[in-house]
Design a protein around this motif. Structure first.
Motif, PDB file in Angstrom:
ATOM      1  N   PHE A 162       0.767  -1.209  -0.066  1.00 20.37           N
ATOM      2  CA  PHE A 162       0.099  -0.048   0.048  1.00 20.37           C
ATOM      3  C   PHE A 162       0.923   1.328   0.021  1.00 20.37           C
ATOM      4  CE2 PHE A 162       0.482   1.739   4.204  1.00 20.37           C
ATOM      5  CZ  PHE A 162       0.973   0.530   4.783  1.00 20.37           C
ATOM      6  N   SER A 163       0.225   2.464  -0.270  1.00 21.71           N
ATOM      7  CA  SER A 163       0.886   3.592  -0.305  1.00 21.71           C
ATOM      8  C   SER A 163      -0.179   4.629   0.180  1.00 21.71           C
ATOM      9  CB  SER A 163       1.393   3.998  -1.456  1.00 21.71           C
ATOM     10  OG  SER A 163       2.140   5.445  -1.579  1.00 21.71           O
ATOM     11  N   VAL A 164       0.007   5.483   1.113  1.00 19.36           N
ATOM     12  CA  VAL A 164      -0.946   6.678   1.473  1.00 19.36           C
ATOM     13  C   VAL A 164      -0.546   7.833   0.830  1.00 19.36           C
ATOM     14  CG1 VAL A 164      -1.651   7.997   3.537  1.00 19.36           C
ATOM     15  CG2 VAL A 164      -0.722   5.644   4.024  1.00 19.36           C
ATOM     16  N   LEU A 209       3.687   5.479  -7.647  1.00 15.11           N
ATOM     17  CA  LEU A 209       2.702   4.769  -6.671  1.00 15.11           C
ATOM     18  C   LEU A 209       3.039   3.191  -6.899  1.00 15.11           C
ATOM     19  CD1 LEU A 209      -0.672   6.338  -6.876  1.00 15.11           C
ATOM     20  CD2 LEU A 209       0.768   6.431  -5.100  1.00 15.11           C
ATOM     21  N   ALA A 248       6.052   2.977  -4.816  1.00 12.27           N
ATOM     22  CA  ALA A 248       5.792   2.990  -3.282  1.00 12.27           C
ATOM     23  C   ALA A 248       5.138   1.842  -2.751  1.00 12.27           C
ATOM     24  CB  ALA A 248       4.691   4.368  -3.397  1.00 12.27           C
ATOM     25  N   THR A 249       4.254   1.239  -3.302  1.00 15.70           N
ATOM     26  CA  THR A 249       3.451   0.157  -2.811  1.00 15.70           C
ATOM     27  C   THR A 249       4.309  -0.816  -2.721  1.00 15.70           C
ATOM     28  OG1 THR A 249       2.698  -0.217  -4.986  1.00 15.70           O
ATOM     29  CG2 THR A 249       1.222   0.655  -3.508  1.00 15.70           C
ATOM     30  N   PHE A 250       5.327  -1.066  -3.707  1.00 10.75           N
ATOM     31  CA  PHE A 250       6.385  -2.222  -3.720  1.00 10.75           C
ATOM     32  C   PHE A 250       7.452  -2.029  -2.416  1.00 10.75           C
ATOM     33  CE2 PHE A 250       6.412  -3.817  -8.400  1.00 10.75           C
ATOM     34  CZ  PHE A 250       4.692  -4.127  -8.342  1.00 10.75           C
ATOM     35  N   SER A 308       6.608  -0.629   0.362  1.00  8.18           N
ATOM     36  CA  SER A 308       5.927  -1.020   1.401  1.00  8.18           C
ATOM     37  C   SER A 308       5.901  -2.571   1.671  1.00  8.18           C
ATOM     38  CB  SER A 308       4.539  -0.630   1.811  1.00  8.18           C
ATOM     39  OG  SER A 308       3.651  -1.614   0.626  1.00  8.18           O
ATOM     40  N   ARG A 309       5.944  -3.243   0.901  1.00  8.44           N
ATOM     41  CA  ARG A 309       5.813  -4.757   0.943  1.00  8.44           C
ATOM     42  C   ARG A 309       7.693  -5.037   1.309  1.00  8.44           C
ATOM     43  NH1 ARG A 309       2.355  -8.547   2.185  1.00  8.44           N
ATOM     44  NH2 ARG A 309       3.868 -10.473   2.380  1.00  8.44           N
ATOM     45  N   ALA A 342       4.401   9.872  -1.864  1.00  8.90           N
ATOM     46  CA  ALA A 342       3.474   8.596  -1.683  1.00  8.90           C
ATOM     47  C   ALA A 342       4.206   7.584  -0.923  1.00  8.90           C
ATOM     48  CB  ALA A 342       3.116   7.997  -3.007  1.00  8.90           C
ATOM     49  N   SER A 343       3.501   7.530   0.527  1.00 11.06           N
ATOM     50  CA  SER A 343       4.318   6.691   1.632  1.00 11.06           C
ATOM     51  C   SER A 343       4.704   5.454   0.777  1.00 11.06           C
ATOM     52  CB  SER A 343       3.588   6.680   2.867  1.00 11.06           C
ATOM     53  OG  SER A 343       2.682   5.629   2.625  1.00 11.06           O
ATOM     54  N   PRO A 344       5.947   4.920   1.247  1.00  9.47           N
ATOM     55  CA  PRO A 344       6.796   5.507   1.979  1.00  9.47           C
ATOM     56  C   PRO A 344       7.806   6.333   1.177  1.00  9.47           C
ATOM     57  CG  PRO A 344       7.582   3.173   1.532  1.00  9.47           C
ATOM     58  CD  PRO A 344       6.493   3.495   0.900  1.00  9.47           C
TER      59      PRO A 344
END
Ligand SMILES: [Zn+2]
Lengths: 138, 403
Positions: free
Chosen positions: A65-67, B162, B165-167, B169-170, B218-220
Motif C-alpha cells: 500500500f501507499s498513503v 505509486l 511506493a506500494t512495492f 511498503s512490501r 506517496a508513502s514510504p
C-alpha cells in the motif's frame, strides 16, 4: 487530461465493472482447471480453457500500500487523500487487485492485514460516477 | 540468489563476449525544461560521440535507437542532419533503459556479418520541456494501455511513483527495510552529483537529516526517492575490438549481456515477487557470459528510477542477499571513494537518475565507460570491470564492461 472512466461495455474488462455496479466482486475463473486468471484475457493462462466471470467472497489481505496525501494528478483529487493498495484475494493470494483501502486509520495499516470489500462511488472530474470495489479493515 | 523462480525468465542471448568494443561516448548538457528537442539533443550527443572516437559522420554506418519512442534519431535523421548519403544498418532495439544494456548483443551480429563497422547507439529525451503538457513523458504509455487504463487508473494507482511506493511498503514489511536506508542510497547518489560538473542537482546538497525531514509524496517514498524529469541525451559508439585498437580512446570491452522479463509482463501489479525485479533473471546471463560474478564488479551503474528499484536490483544482482539491501547501502558503501577493496560498491558515480539526470540509463553507460578509461569526475580507484543494470519495470537488462 487522464481518462479514468471505466467502460462497462468493454468485452474484456466491462464485466468487472458491471459486477461492481451490482456490488459484487467478480474476476475471471477457468472453466476447466478452476484457477483464477487475472488480468482478464481470452483464455486460461494455465490450461488454455475458456473463462467465466466468477463472483468472489470479497475477502483478502493487504499485499502492499501507499498513503497518498496529495494527488499526483488532478484527476485523482476527487478521492484524495487516499490509500492505494494491492489486495491479495482470499481465493488465490497470487491474484492482486489494484484498489484502495478506506474507513481506516492510516497509521494502523500494515501489510498482510485482513480486508473485506466495500463498494463506494468514485467520481473523478469529468467522469460519470462509478461504483468501485474498495476494501476496509475487518 | 534463488536458483529458480517461476515468476519470470532470463532470455537466451548469443555469446558476444569480447566481440564488441565501446570506442566513443558523447553527451549533451543535462537540464530541466530547455526547449531543446529530442532529435536535436541526440544529434549533438552523436556528433560528440563520433568525434570522441576520432571518426567523422562518414564513418558511421550503423545506428541504434529506441523505436518504441517516436522522436528518436534514426538513419534518416542521421543523413538529414550530418549530410551523409551512404546506406546505414539501423535498429530500433537500442536506446536507453534495458536496451542501453542489450544493444551490444544486436550490434555484435551486425559487426560480425559486415553489415556495419561503426555503430552509434543514442538516446535523448525532452520530457522536462514537455512535462507541463503531459505530452509524452514516462506515464503516457501506462495511461493508454487498455488493462491499466481500465483496471488500475480508476483506482488511482498511477503513475510510476505509486507502483514503487506500494512495492517499497512490501519490501519494508518482509525485510525490515527502513526509510533511512532508502535515504542512505538517495544521499550517496546526491553526493556524487554534487561533485559531478554536469549533474542537474550539482548545487543541491541533501543530508540524510534533510531527506528524513521531507514529506512523503506517496508513502514510504519522498520526492527525493523519485527520478528527476530532464532534458538531455547521450550516445556510445560500438565497433570490433580490432578496429577499436586503432582509435584514440582506450577501448572498453563488452564482456557480458543479459536480459530478463517477468511472466505477467507488462503488468507488474501481478508480478510474482514484488520485492524483486526482473534483474533477478537478467544478471545471471550476463555474469555467465562474462565468466564473472558480483564480486568482480568494481563500479556499478544501476537504473534508479526510484530508490527502491535501485536497492532491489542491488540485491537481485547478488551484491548482497535478498532483503539485505537496506543494511548493505548504509554507511556510505555506495560512495565512489569506497572501492571494493575497501568493502564498498561504488554505484551511480555520476549521480544517477535521482540526481544526475533522467535520461533513462544511457548516461549510466557513458559514465561507466569514463570510469574504465579513468576519465570520470568521481573517479573510482582503477576499476577493471563495470556493470550496468537497466530496467523498465517488467524487463531488465545487464551489461558488463571491462578493460
Ligand atoms: Zn485453466
Amino acid at each position: 487530461m487522464l481518462e479514468l472512466q471505466p467502460d462497462l461495455e468493454h468485452p474484456l474488462t466491462g464485466p468487472f465493472w458491471r459486477a461492481s455496479a451490482q456490488q459484487q466482486l467478480a474476476i475471471p475463473g477457468c472453466e476447466q482447471c478452476d484457477r483464477l486468471v487475472w488480468y482478464p484475457r481470452e483464455a486460461c493462462s494455465h490450461c488454455g480453457a475458456g473463462l467465466y466471470w466468477r463472483t468472489l467472497s470479497g475477502r483478502g489481505t493487504l499485499a502492499a500500500f501507499s498513503v497518498v496525501k496529495r494527488p499526483l494528478f488532478p484527476a485523482f483529487a476527487a478521492f484524495s487523500p487516499y490509500v492505494c493498495a494491492l489486495v491479495a484475494l482470499e481465493e488465490d493470494p497470487a491474484v492482486r487487485l489494484v484498489s484502495q483501502v478506506v474507513d481506516c486509520d492510516t497509521s494502523q495499516l500494515a501489510c498482510d492485514m485482513p480486508l473485506s470489500v466495500v463498494f463506494r462511488e468514485l467520481a473523478p472530474d469529468g467522469c460519470k460516477p462509478y461504483l468501485a470495489p474498495l476494501f476496509k479493515p475487518c | 540468489m534463488k536458483a529458480e523462480a517461476d515468476w519470470g525468465s532470463g532470455t537466451a542471448l548469443p555469446d558476444i563476449r569480447g566481440q564488441v568494443a565501446i570506442a566513443g561516448i558523447g553527451e549533451t548538457a543535462y537540464s530541466g525544461p530547455s526547449d531543446r528537442t529530442s532529435k536535436g539533443m541526440a544529434a549533438e550527443a552523436i556528433a560528440r560521440c563520433v568525434a570522441d572516437a576520432g571518426l567523422t559522420p562518414d564513418d558511421i554506418d550503423g545506428i541504434m535507437y529506441s523505436g518504441a519512442l517516436g522522436d528518436q534519431f534514426s538513419a534518416d535523421d542521421f543523413r538529414a542532419h550530418f549530410g551523409t548519403r551512404h546506406a546505414m544498418w539501423e535498429s530500433g532495439d537500442g536506446g536507453g533503459m534495458v536496451w542501453a544494456a542489450t544493444a551490444p548483443a544486436q550490434a555484435a551480429e551486425a559487426l560480425r556479418s559486415g553489415k556495419a563497422r561503426y555503430i552509434v547507439n543514442s538516446f535523448a529525451v525532452d520530457w522536462a520541456s514537455k512535462r507541463g503538457a503531459m505530452a509524452g513523458g514516462p506515464g503516457a504509455w501506462h495511461a493508454s494501455e487498455l488493462i491499466k487504463a481500465q483496471l488500475e487508473l480508476p483506482f488511482g494507482w498511477f503513475p510510476q511513483p505509486l507502483y514503487f511506493a506500494t512495492f517499497a511498503s512490501r519490501h519494508m514489511h518482509e525485510y525490515g527495510t527502513t526509510e533511512a536506508q532508502l535515504g542512505e542510497l538517495v544521499t550517496a547518489f546526491r553526493r556524487h552529483a554534487n561533485s559531478q560538473p554536469d549533474a542537474v542537482m550539482k548545487d543541491r546538497a541533501l543530508s540524510l537529516e534533510d531527506y528524513l525531514n521531507r514529506p512523503h509524496l506517496a508513502s514510504p517514498l519522498r520526492v527525493e526517492d523519485c527520478c528527476l524529469i530532464s532534458d538531455g541525451g547521450a550516445a556510445y559508439l560500438m565497433t570490433t575490438p580490432e578496429r577499436a585498437r586503432d582509435l584514440p580512446q582506450r577501448p572498453v570491452s563488452v564482456e557480458g549481456v543479459g536480459h530478463g522479463i517477468i511472466a505477467n509482463a507488462p503488468y507488474i501489479s501481478q508480478q510474482g515477487d514484488i520485492t524483486s525485479t526482473p534483474q533477478h533473471f537478467a544478471a545471471p546471463g550476463a555474469y555467465a557470459m562474462a565468466g564473472l560474478g558480483p564480486a568482480d564488479i568494481d563500479v556499478l551503474g544501476i537504473y534508479d528510477c526510484f530508490s527502491i528499484t535501485a536497492l532491489m536490483q542491488i540485491e537481485d544482482m547478488g551484491f548482497c542477499a535478498k532483503g539485505e539491501g537496506g543494511a548493505f547501502v548504509e554507511g556510505g558503501r555506495l560512495d565512489y571513494q569506497r572501492s571494493r577493496r575497501l568493502g564498498g560498491l561504488p554505484t551511480n558515480t555520476h549521480g544517477g537518475l535521482l540526481s544526475h539526470a533522467y535520461v533513462l540509463g544511457i548516461a549510466h553507460v557513458v559514465e561507466l565507460v569514463k570510469q574504465l578509461r579513468g576519465q570520470a569526475a568521481n573517479q573510482v580507484d582503477s576499476p577493471q570491470r563495470a556493470a550496468y543494470a537497466g530496467f523498465t519495470a517488467d524487463e531488465a537488462g545487464t551489461l558488463i564492461l571491462g578493460v
